[in-house]
Design a protein around this motif. Structure first.
Motif, PDB file in Angstrom:
ATOM      1  N   THR A  54       0.844  -1.188   0.000  1.00  0.00           N
ATOM      2  CA  THR A  54       0.000   0.000   0.000  1.00  0.00           C
ATOM      3  C   THR A  54       0.880   1.239   0.000  1.00  0.00           C
ATOM      4  O   THR A  54       2.087   1.163   0.263  1.00  0.00           O
ATOM      5  CB  THR A  54      -0.923   0.034   1.222  1.00  0.00           C
ATOM      6  N   THR A 112       0.879   5.956   0.097  1.00  0.00           N
ATOM      7  CA  THR A 112       0.233   7.255   0.199  1.00  0.00           C
ATOM      8  C   THR A 112       1.057   8.272  -0.569  1.00  0.00           C
ATOM      9  O   THR A 112       2.272   8.392  -0.359  1.00  0.00           O
ATOM     10  CB  THR A 112       0.112   7.708   1.667  1.00  0.00           C
ATOM     11  N   THR A 153       1.210  12.280  -1.277  1.00  0.00           N
ATOM     12  CA  THR A 153       0.714  13.557  -0.771  1.00  0.00           C
ATOM     13  C   THR A 153       1.180  14.685  -1.679  1.00  0.00           C
ATOM     14  O   THR A 153       2.384  14.833  -1.942  1.00  0.00           O
ATOM     15  CB  THR A 153       1.205  13.806   0.665  1.00  0.00           C
ATOM     16  N   ARG A 193      -9.879   7.448  -9.245  1.00  0.00           N
ATOM     17  CA  ARG A 193     -10.012   6.106  -8.676  1.00  0.00           C
ATOM     18  C   ARG A 193      -9.713   5.049  -9.736  1.00  0.00           C
ATOM     19  O   ARG A 193     -10.109   5.175 -10.882  1.00  0.00           O
ATOM     20  CB  ARG A 193     -11.416   5.903  -8.121  1.00  0.00           C
ATOM     21  N   MET A 233      -4.645   3.632  -7.822  1.00  0.00           N
ATOM     22  CA  MET A 233      -5.160   4.597  -6.866  1.00  0.00           C
ATOM     23  C   MET A 233      -6.502   4.069  -6.360  1.00  0.00           C
ATOM     24  O   MET A 233      -7.392   3.786  -7.157  1.00  0.00           O
ATOM     25  CB  MET A 233      -5.352   5.961  -7.542  1.00  0.00           C
ATOM     26  N   GLU A 260      -8.134   5.502  -3.369  1.00  0.00           N
ATOM     27  CA  GLU A 260      -8.905   6.500  -2.625  1.00  0.00           C
ATOM     28  C   GLU A 260      -8.271   7.871  -2.815  1.00  0.00           C
ATOM     29  O   GLU A 260      -7.045   8.017  -2.713  1.00  0.00           O
ATOM     30  CB  GLU A 260      -8.967   6.141  -1.134  1.00  0.00           C
ATOM     31  N   LYS A 274      -8.338  11.837  -1.379  1.00  0.00           N
ATOM     32  CA  LYS A 274      -8.759  12.570  -0.195  1.00  0.00           C
ATOM     33  C   LYS A 274      -8.255  14.019  -0.257  1.00  0.00           C
ATOM     34  O   LYS A 274      -7.196  14.333   0.298  1.00  0.00           O
ATOM     35  CB  LYS A 274      -8.254  11.874   1.064  1.00  0.00           C
ATOM     36  N   VAL A 309      -4.420  13.929  -1.042  1.00  0.00           N
ATOM     37  CA  VAL A 309      -3.808  12.690  -0.569  1.00  0.00           C
ATOM     38  C   VAL A 309      -4.393  11.541  -1.379  1.00  0.00           C
ATOM     39  O   VAL A 309      -5.615  11.370  -1.446  1.00  0.00           O
ATOM     40  CB  VAL A 309      -4.063  12.478   0.933  1.00  0.00           C
ATOM     41  N   GLU A 355      -4.427   7.452  -1.879  1.00  0.00           N
ATOM     42  CA  GLU A 355      -4.098   6.149  -1.302  1.00  0.00           C
ATOM     43  C   GLU A 355      -3.920   5.128  -2.430  1.00  0.00           C
ATOM     44  O   GLU A 355      -4.679   5.121  -3.407  1.00  0.00           O
ATOM     45  CB  GLU A 355      -5.204   5.679  -0.354  1.00  0.00           C
ATOM     46  N   LEU A 356      -2.928   4.266  -2.280  1.00  0.00           N
ATOM     47  CA  LEU A 356      -2.550   3.308  -3.323  1.00  0.00           C
ATOM     48  C   LEU A 356      -2.594   1.882  -2.796  1.00  0.00           C
ATOM     49  O   LEU A 356      -2.419   1.640  -1.598  1.00  0.00           O
ATOM     50  CB  LEU A 356      -1.126   3.608  -3.819  1.00  0.00           C
ATOM     51  N   GLN A 357      -2.807   0.927  -3.696  1.00  0.00           N
ATOM     52  CA  GLN A 357      -2.711  -0.496  -3.357  1.00  0.00           C
ATOM     53  C   GLN A 357      -2.206  -1.258  -4.566  1.00  0.00           C
ATOM     54  O   GLN A 357      -2.454  -0.863  -5.711  1.00  0.00           O
ATOM     55  CB  GLN A 357      -4.060  -1.052  -2.896  1.00  0.00           C
ATOM     56  N   THR A 369       9.299  -0.172   4.347  1.00  0.00           N
ATOM     57  CA  THR A 369       8.553   1.057   4.094  1.00  0.00           C
ATOM     58  C   THR A 369       9.488   2.029   3.390  1.00  0.00           C
ATOM     59  O   THR A 369      10.542   2.382   3.923  1.00  0.00           O
ATOM     60  CB  THR A 369       8.033   1.681   5.399  1.00  0.00           C
TER      61      THR A 369
END
Length: 389
Positions: free
Chosen positions: A50, A52, A54, A75, A97, A99, A101, A114, A116-118, A348
């Motif tokens: 996952t 993020t 920014t 999305r 992508m 989400e 935000k 922001v 969010e990735l997966q 990470t």
């Protein structure tokens, strides 16, 4: 100062820079790169990767937001994040992508987008499916995986393992949930990376990644290092299956680890002097076949043999490579007991104005530094445990 301008500053040791590519055609984000203020990607052997992204968004005079209204961030938009070391580029993450935000505080100068990735496995989490595999003939777990990922055009790693072969294996959930359950049942990893998927056991043989250097003078690339050596994990796993026929004896078995030892001494040997062997027991689930129960016990025994966990942080620029999960890495400078080969469990990756950092978790089932895999899969201590039953 923006993220990309700071990490491209030659004053920062010619730091590694981040490359962001978006869409099926992998186009660069262009001038929006200067607005990226942070990227964090979390990779793991056993969980989805996952991330993020920014972005410090800015409002134009026409009322449009530079990032949010660019059409690039949507999305399910494909995205690839890589580290550019100037001499070579290493991919860190490939996925979607999931989400968006936008954050619009009272102070417009602090507005952010922001994202969010997966990883690509998220495409297997869209449809709840009910199906029975192997109704007509036994089918391997790998054959099931191959069929499920075929619509995604993902390459199945040739080193993947067949796993168990079963008949009438029920699936009631999304494909990714089912595949992760099958990975757990086999003691396997399920890793999506680089446009492919690996389904198989820990890869404890082959070439190791570049060395992590601790206290190595000008060659040091590791900023922090710590070890946890857990004596509470069992050395073996037992199970019992009731007899099918009246008067017959139950099946009682103790399963010991069968993986190569990373080091010169198996971690279990240090507890051999306590007298009482450390053994956990598992129960049979429903009417599962004996071989399935045995496979679960073997997976648990192997997993618990990795009693040693190391944590730390790399200076990504000095390391010069992307540290990959599910692969060996050698550690130097931590002494005879704690130096040597480890297995990469989690990483990470963080790009900030401070540069590129890689926070890692490594695991190990032995101690001692050697140039090879060292001890045989079954140490004398573990063999002794088996002889007690």
């Amino acid at each position: 100062m923006s993220l990309l301008s700071s990490i491209l500053d030659p004053g920062f040791r010619q730091a590694a820079s981040v490359l962001i590519e978006i869409g099926p055609d992998r186009r660069d984000i262009g001038d929006l790169a200067t607005l990226v203020s942070g990227i964090e990607i979390n990779t793991s052997r056993t969980e989805a990767a996952t991330g993020t992204l920014t972005i410090d968004d800015r409002r134009r005079e026409d009322g449009q937001w530079m990032a949010a209204d660019s059409g690039l961030f949507q999305r399910s938009q494909p995205i690839v994040v890589s580290a550019d070391f100037q001499t070579h580029v290493d991919e860190i993450f490939r996925g979607y992508m999931v989400e968006l935000k936008p954050e619009l505080p009272q102070n417009g100068g602090e507005a952010k987008l922001v994202v969010e990735l997966q990883d690509e496995g998220v495409a297997l989490n869209r449809e709840h499916m009910r199906r029975v595999w192997g109704e007509d003939a036994p089918i391997t777990d790998l054959a099931i995986l191959t069929e499920l990922v075929a619509p995604l055009n993902l390459d199945v790693d040739p080193d993947s393992d067949d796993g168990q072969s079963a008949r009438s294996l029920s699936m009631d959930g999304t494909p990714i949930q089912f595949l992760r359950d099958r990975a757990t049942a086999n003691g396997f990893e399920l890793i999506f990376s680089g446009g492919g998927v690996y389904f198989g056991p820990k890869r404890l043989e082959g070439e190791a990644q570049p060395v992590i250097m601790v206290y190595a003078g000008s060659g040091t690339n590791c900023l922090t290092w710590a070890i946890s050596d857990d004596a509470q994990k069992p050395d073996a796993v037992g199970f019992e299956i009731a007899p099918r026929d009246e008067g017959a004896d139950p099946v009682v078995e103790i399963v010991t680890p069968n993986l190569p030892v990373l080091g010169t001494t198996a971690a279990a040997e240090e507890g051999a002097g306590l007298g009482t062997p450390s053994i956990w027991r598992i129960s049979r689930e429903g009417d599962e076949p004996e071989e399935v129960t045995r496979a679960r016990a073997q997976a648990a025994a192997n997993d618990n043999s990795f009693k040693i966990r190391a944590t730390g942080e790399l200076d990504g620029t000095l390391y010069g490579h992307v540290l990959r999960v599910g692969a060996l890495v050698r550690v130097d400078g931590t002494g005879e007991r704690n130096g040597g080969l480890y297995y990469t469990d989690k990483v990470t990756h963080a790009f900030t104005t401070d540069g590129y950092r890689q926070r890692f978790e490594l695991i190990r089932n032995g101690t001692g530094d050697s140039d090879s895999l060292g001890a045989a899969p079954l140490s004398s201590a573990i063999s002794a445990i088996s002889s007690l039953f």
